[in-house]
Design a protein around this motif. Sequence first.
Motif, PDB file in Angstrom:
ATOM      1  N   ARG A  45      -6.909  -5.707   7.120  1.00 49.75           N
ATOM      2  CA  ARG A  45      -6.985  -4.596   6.160  1.00 49.75           C
ATOM      3  C   ARG A  45      -7.943  -4.935   5.025  1.00 49.75           C
ATOM      4  NH1 ARG A  45      -3.229  -0.663   5.926  1.00 49.75           N
ATOM      5  NH2 ARG A  45      -3.066  -0.743   3.654  1.00 49.75           N
ATOM      6  N   SER A  61      -1.266  -5.420   1.802  1.00 48.37           N
ATOM      7  CA  SER A  61      -2.587  -6.038   1.909  1.00 48.37           C
ATOM      8  C   SER A  61      -2.522  -7.381   1.199  1.00 48.37           C
ATOM      9  CB  SER A  61      -3.654  -5.147   1.270  1.00 48.37           C
ATOM     10  OG  SER A  61      -3.781  -3.931   1.985  1.00 48.37           O
ATOM     11  N   GLU A 117     -16.209  -0.708   1.026  1.00 47.61           N
ATOM     12  CA  GLU A 117     -16.753  -0.749  -0.333  1.00 47.61           C
ATOM     13  C   GLU A 117     -18.252  -1.012  -0.315  1.00 47.61           C
ATOM     14  OE1 GLU A 117     -14.366  -3.685  -2.238  1.00 47.61           O
ATOM     15  OE2 GLU A 117     -12.763  -2.272  -2.781  1.00 47.61           O
ATOM     16  N   ASP A 148       0.877  -1.171   0.000  1.00 46.65           N
ATOM     17  CA  ASP A 148       0.000   0.000   0.000  1.00 46.65           C
ATOM     18  C   ASP A 148       0.915   1.222   0.000  1.00 46.65           C
ATOM     19  OD1 ASP A 148      -1.704   2.084   0.454  1.00 46.65           O
ATOM     20  OD2 ASP A 148      -2.619   1.246   2.266  1.00 46.65           O
ATOM     21  N   LYS A 164     -11.412  -3.003   4.032  1.00 42.51           N
ATOM     22  CA  LYS A 164     -11.595  -2.520   2.659  1.00 42.51           C
ATOM     23  C   LYS A 164     -12.926  -3.011   2.082  1.00 42.51           C
ATOM     24  CE  LYS A 164      -9.237  -2.450  -1.844  1.00 42.51           C
ATOM     25  NZ  LYS A 164     -10.321  -3.011  -2.667  1.00 42.51           N
ATOM     26  N   THR A 165     -13.231  -4.288   2.297  1.00 39.79           N
ATOM     27  CA  THR A 165     -14.482  -4.858   1.793  1.00 39.79           C
ATOM     28  C   THR A 165     -15.688  -4.193   2.445  1.00 39.79           C
ATOM     29  OG1 THR A 165     -13.407  -6.994   1.402  1.00 39.79           O
ATOM     30  CG2 THR A 165     -15.803  -6.988   1.534  1.00 39.79           C
ATOM     31  N   PRO A 215      -9.614  -9.539  -1.767  1.00 41.50           N
ATOM     32  CA  PRO A 215      -8.943  -9.453  -0.461  1.00 41.50           C
ATOM     33  C   PRO A 215      -9.177 -10.720   0.352  1.00 41.50           C
ATOM     34  CG  PRO A 215     -10.097  -7.412  -0.947  1.00 41.50           C
ATOM     35  CD  PRO A 215     -10.517  -8.398  -2.003  1.00 41.50           C
TER      36      PRO A 215
END
Length: 215
Positions: free
Chosen positions: A124, A109, A132, A90, A128-129, A118
Amino acid sequence: MSDGKEVKITLESLPKILENDTKVKLAGIDVDGMLRGKLISKKKFLGIAKEGFGFCSVIFGWDMHDQTYFKELKISNAENGYHDIIAIPDLSSFRRIPWEDNVPFFLVSFFDPDSQEPVSVCPRGLLKTALEKIQAKGLGAMAGGWRGVEKKLEIKQPPLGKGQDVGGKADPGVRLAKSLKEATERFARPESVAREVFGDEDHYTLHNYGQKCIA
Protein backbone atom coordinates in the motif's frame (compact mmCIF):
# COMPACT_ATOMS: atom_id res chain seq x y z
CA MET A 1 -18.62 0.79 3.58
CA SER A 2 -21.38 -0.59 5.79
CA ASP A 3 -24.51 -2.59 4.89
CA GLY A 4 -23.99 -1.80 1.21
CA LYS A 5 -24.03 1.98 1.78
CA GLU A 6 -21.13 4.37 1.37
CA VAL A 7 -20.15 5.91 4.70
CA LYS A 8 -17.63 8.72 4.97
CA ILE A 9 -15.48 8.03 8.01
CA THR A 10 -13.75 10.75 10.01
CA LEU A 11 -12.01 10.70 13.37
CA GLU A 12 -14.96 12.64 14.78
CA SER A 13 -17.56 10.20 13.45
CA LEU A 14 -15.79 7.02 14.61
CA PRO A 15 -17.33 6.87 18.12
CA LYS A 16 -20.84 7.11 16.66
CA ILE A 17 -20.19 4.53 13.94
CA LEU A 18 -18.71 2.07 16.44
CA GLU A 19 -21.09 2.83 19.31
CA ASN A 20 -22.49 -0.73 19.39
CA ASP A 21 -19.14 -2.48 18.93
CA THR A 22 -16.64 -3.71 21.49
CA LYS A 23 -13.81 -4.84 19.19
CA VAL A 24 -12.20 -3.80 15.90
CA LYS A 25 -10.14 -5.89 13.48
CA LEU A 26 -7.09 -4.33 11.81
CA ALA A 27 -4.87 -5.84 9.13
CA GLY A 28 -2.00 -4.88 6.85
CA ILE A 29 -0.69 -6.53 3.69
CA ASP A 30 2.65 -8.34 3.68
CA VAL A 31 4.99 -8.86 0.72
CA ASP A 32 3.11 -12.02 -0.29
CA GLY A 33 -0.19 -10.15 -0.47
CA MET A 34 -1.53 -11.81 2.67
CA LEU A 35 -3.49 -9.96 5.34
CA ARG A 36 -1.74 -9.88 8.72
CA GLY A 37 -3.56 -8.32 11.60
CA LYS A 38 -5.09 -8.39 15.03
CA LEU A 39 -8.31 -7.89 16.93
CA ILE A 40 -8.19 -5.04 19.45
CA SER A 41 -10.65 -3.39 21.82
CA LYS A 42 -12.69 -0.46 20.56
CA LYS A 43 -11.23 1.74 23.30
CA LYS A 44 -7.68 1.04 22.14
CA PHE A 45 -8.64 1.57 18.50
CA LEU A 46 -10.15 4.98 19.18
CA GLY A 47 -6.92 5.91 20.94
CA ILE A 48 -4.65 4.99 18.00
CA ALA A 49 -6.90 5.87 15.05
CA LYS A 50 -5.07 9.14 14.35
CA GLU A 51 -1.40 8.52 15.20
CA GLY A 52 -1.26 4.77 14.66
CA PHE A 53 0.35 2.09 16.80
CA GLY A 54 3.44 -0.11 16.91
CA PHE A 55 3.32 -3.18 14.67
CA CYS A 56 6.12 -5.75 14.62
CA SER A 57 8.17 -5.43 11.42
CA VAL A 58 8.45 -9.21 11.21
CA ILE A 59 5.36 -8.95 8.99
CA PHE A 60 7.95 -8.18 6.27
CA GLY A 61 10.47 -10.69 7.60
CA TRP A 62 8.69 -14.00 7.25
CA ASP A 63 6.98 -15.98 4.53
CA MET A 64 3.41 -17.26 4.24
CA HIS A 65 4.33 -20.20 6.47
CA ASP A 66 5.51 -17.84 9.25
CA GLN A 67 9.13 -18.84 8.73
CA THR A 68 11.69 -16.02 8.74
CA TYR A 69 13.54 -15.52 5.47
CA PHE A 70 16.94 -17.20 5.18
CA LYS A 71 18.39 -13.86 4.05
CA GLU A 72 16.86 -11.24 6.32
CA LEU A 73 15.81 -7.79 5.14
CA LYS A 74 17.24 -4.52 6.43
CA ILE A 75 13.84 -3.42 7.68
CA SER A 76 13.21 -6.57 9.68
CA ASN A 77 15.95 -8.77 11.11
CA ALA A 78 17.23 -10.38 14.29
CA GLU A 79 19.91 -7.70 14.71
CA ASN A 80 17.36 -4.88 15.05
CA GLY A 81 15.09 -7.12 17.11
CA TYR A 82 12.35 -7.06 14.49
CA HIS A 83 11.60 -3.56 15.73
CA ASP A 84 8.17 -1.98 15.53
CA ILE A 85 7.01 0.10 12.60
CA ILE A 86 4.00 2.42 12.70
CA ALA A 87 0.64 1.13 11.48
CA ILE A 88 -1.97 3.80 10.76
CA PRO A 89 -5.58 2.78 10.02
CA ASP A 90 -6.98 3.84 6.66
CA LEU A 91 -10.43 5.05 7.68
CA SER A 92 -11.66 4.97 4.08
CA SER A 93 -11.19 1.18 4.04
CA PHE A 94 -13.88 0.63 6.70
CA ARG A 95 -16.20 -2.32 6.25
CA ARG A 96 -17.79 -5.03 8.35
CA ILE A 97 -17.08 -8.76 8.18
CA PRO A 98 -20.45 -10.59 8.00
CA TRP A 99 -19.02 -14.03 8.81
CA GLU A 100 -17.31 -12.70 11.96
CA ASP A 101 -20.34 -11.27 13.77
CA ASN A 102 -20.22 -8.13 11.63
CA VAL A 103 -17.02 -6.95 13.34
CA PRO A 104 -15.72 -3.60 12.01
CA PHE A 105 -12.55 -3.89 9.91
CA PHE A 106 -9.90 -1.41 8.71
CA LEU A 107 -6.80 -1.84 6.59
CA VAL A 108 -3.61 -0.24 7.89
CA SER A 109 -0.64 1.33 6.11
CA PHE A 110 2.89 1.03 7.47
CA PHE A 111 5.30 3.91 8.08
CA ASP A 112 8.92 4.20 9.17
CA PRO A 113 8.99 5.34 12.84
CA ASP A 114 11.94 7.68 12.21
CA SER A 115 11.22 9.26 8.82
CA GLN A 116 7.40 8.91 8.96
CA GLU A 117 7.59 7.89 5.29
CA PRO A 118 5.70 4.87 3.89
CA VAL A 119 7.68 1.66 4.35
CA SER A 120 9.16 0.76 0.96
CA VAL A 121 8.23 -2.93 1.19
CA CYS A 122 4.60 -2.22 2.10
CA PRO A 123 2.40 -2.79 -1.00
CA ARG A 124 0.00 0.00 0.00
CA GLY A 125 2.89 2.35 0.77
CA LEU A 126 4.56 1.58 -2.55
CA LEU A 127 1.34 2.31 -4.44
CA LYS A 128 0.84 5.56 -2.49
CA THR A 129 4.37 6.73 -3.30
CA ALA A 130 3.98 5.86 -6.99
CA LEU A 131 0.67 7.75 -7.21
CA GLU A 132 2.17 10.81 -5.54
CA LYS A 133 5.00 10.87 -8.10
CA ILE A 134 2.47 10.66 -10.94
CA GLN A 135 0.29 13.41 -9.44
CA ALA A 136 3.34 15.65 -8.92
CA LYS A 137 3.72 15.67 -12.71
CA GLY A 138 0.13 16.73 -13.20
CA LEU A 139 -0.95 13.26 -14.29
CA GLY A 140 -3.43 10.75 -12.95
CA ALA A 141 -3.84 6.99 -12.87
CA MET A 142 -6.98 5.17 -13.92
CA ALA A 143 -8.03 1.53 -13.80
CA GLY A 144 -11.20 -0.11 -15.04
CA GLY A 145 -13.19 -0.68 -18.20
CA TRP A 146 -12.72 -3.67 -20.46
CA ARG A 147 -8.93 -3.32 -20.43
CA GLY A 148 -8.92 -3.72 -16.65
CA VAL A 149 -11.08 -6.85 -16.60
CA GLU A 150 -9.64 -10.33 -16.74
CA LYS A 151 -11.66 -12.54 -19.06
CA LYS A 152 -11.81 -16.21 -18.13
CA LEU A 153 -11.64 -18.70 -21.00
CA GLU A 154 -13.78 -21.74 -20.33
CA ILE A 155 -12.22 -25.02 -21.41
CA LYS A 156 -15.10 -27.48 -21.48
CA GLN A 157 -13.19 -30.70 -22.05
CA PRO A 158 -11.57 -32.30 -19.00
CA PRO A 159 -7.80 -32.85 -18.81
CA LEU A 160 -6.47 -36.15 -20.11
CA GLY A 161 -5.53 -38.81 -17.60
CA LYS A 162 -2.16 -40.47 -17.24
CA GLY A 163 -1.34 -42.55 -20.31
CA GLN A 164 -4.09 -41.02 -22.46
CA ASP A 165 -3.04 -39.47 -25.78
CA VAL A 166 -4.25 -36.29 -27.46
CA GLY A 167 -6.62 -37.26 -30.26
CA GLY A 168 -7.11 -40.74 -28.86
CA LYS A 169 -10.36 -42.42 -27.86
CA ALA A 170 -10.33 -40.77 -24.45
CA ASP A 171 -9.84 -37.27 -25.91
CA PRO A 172 -13.31 -35.68 -26.25
CA GLY A 173 -12.42 -32.28 -27.64
CA VAL A 174 -10.24 -30.00 -29.73
CA ARG A 175 -7.10 -28.71 -28.06
CA LEU A 176 -4.91 -25.68 -28.70
CA ALA A 177 -4.23 -24.51 -32.24
CA LYS A 178 -1.25 -26.23 -33.83
CA SER A 179 -0.21 -23.32 -36.06
CA LEU A 180 -0.41 -19.53 -36.28
CA LYS A 181 -2.80 -19.85 -39.22
CA GLU A 182 -5.18 -22.05 -37.24
CA ALA A 183 -4.94 -19.75 -34.22
CA THR A 184 -5.73 -16.69 -36.37
CA GLU A 185 -8.75 -18.40 -37.91
CA ARG A 186 -10.10 -19.21 -34.47
CA PHE A 187 -9.37 -15.66 -33.37
CA ALA A 188 -11.50 -14.31 -36.25
CA ARG A 189 -14.62 -16.31 -35.45
CA PRO A 190 -17.65 -14.20 -34.35
CA GLU A 191 -17.98 -16.14 -31.08
CA SER A 192 -14.30 -15.88 -30.12
CA VAL A 193 -13.35 -14.55 -26.68
CA ALA A 194 -10.83 -12.21 -28.33
CA ARG A 195 -13.57 -10.56 -30.37
CA GLU A 196 -15.76 -10.19 -27.29
CA VAL A 197 -12.97 -8.57 -25.27
CA PHE A 198 -11.26 -6.39 -27.89
CA GLY A 199 -14.28 -5.41 -29.97
CA ASP A 200 -14.49 -5.42 -33.74
CA GLU A 201 -12.08 -2.56 -34.42
CA ASP A 202 -9.17 -3.88 -32.37
CA HIS A 203 -10.09 -7.43 -33.30
CA TYR A 204 -9.73 -6.85 -37.02
CA THR A 205 -6.53 -4.87 -36.57
CA LEU A 206 -4.97 -7.82 -34.79
CA HIS A 207 -6.54 -10.27 -37.21
CA ASN A 208 -5.03 -8.47 -40.20
CA TYR A 209 -1.67 -8.44 -38.43
CA GLY A 210 -1.95 -12.20 -37.96
CA GLN A 211 -2.76 -12.70 -41.64
CA LYS A 212 0.34 -10.72 -42.62
CA CYS A 213 2.46 -12.91 -40.37
CA ILE A 214 1.10 -16.01 -42.09
CA ALA A 215 1.64 -14.68 -45.62
